[in-house]
Scaffold this motif. Sequence first.
Motif: not given
Length: 81
Positions: A14-18, A30-37
């Motif tokens: 979500p931050e580096t767009h890689e 937590e930042a990556l876990a929030a993207v996995i819905t």
Amino acid sequence: MGRRLATAVHLTHPETHEPLILQPGDEPDEALAAVITNPGAWEPDEDETEGGDGGEGESGPDAGGKAEPKTRQRARKQADE
């Protein structure tokens, strides 16, 4: 301890767009876990597997054993000769 993935997940950070590929057993921050819905991507919570509320446990429809697989029957068309 964070939640663990049950399956491989392909996502964009979500931050580096890689592009990233997370493997089963990984515990993303937590930042990556929030993207996995998709809830199917996660392993069940430990308290759910120990008979906590939220799971079907022994009282579900398959409590007596394994569910029988559903089979589809197809009718075959006769070839016109």
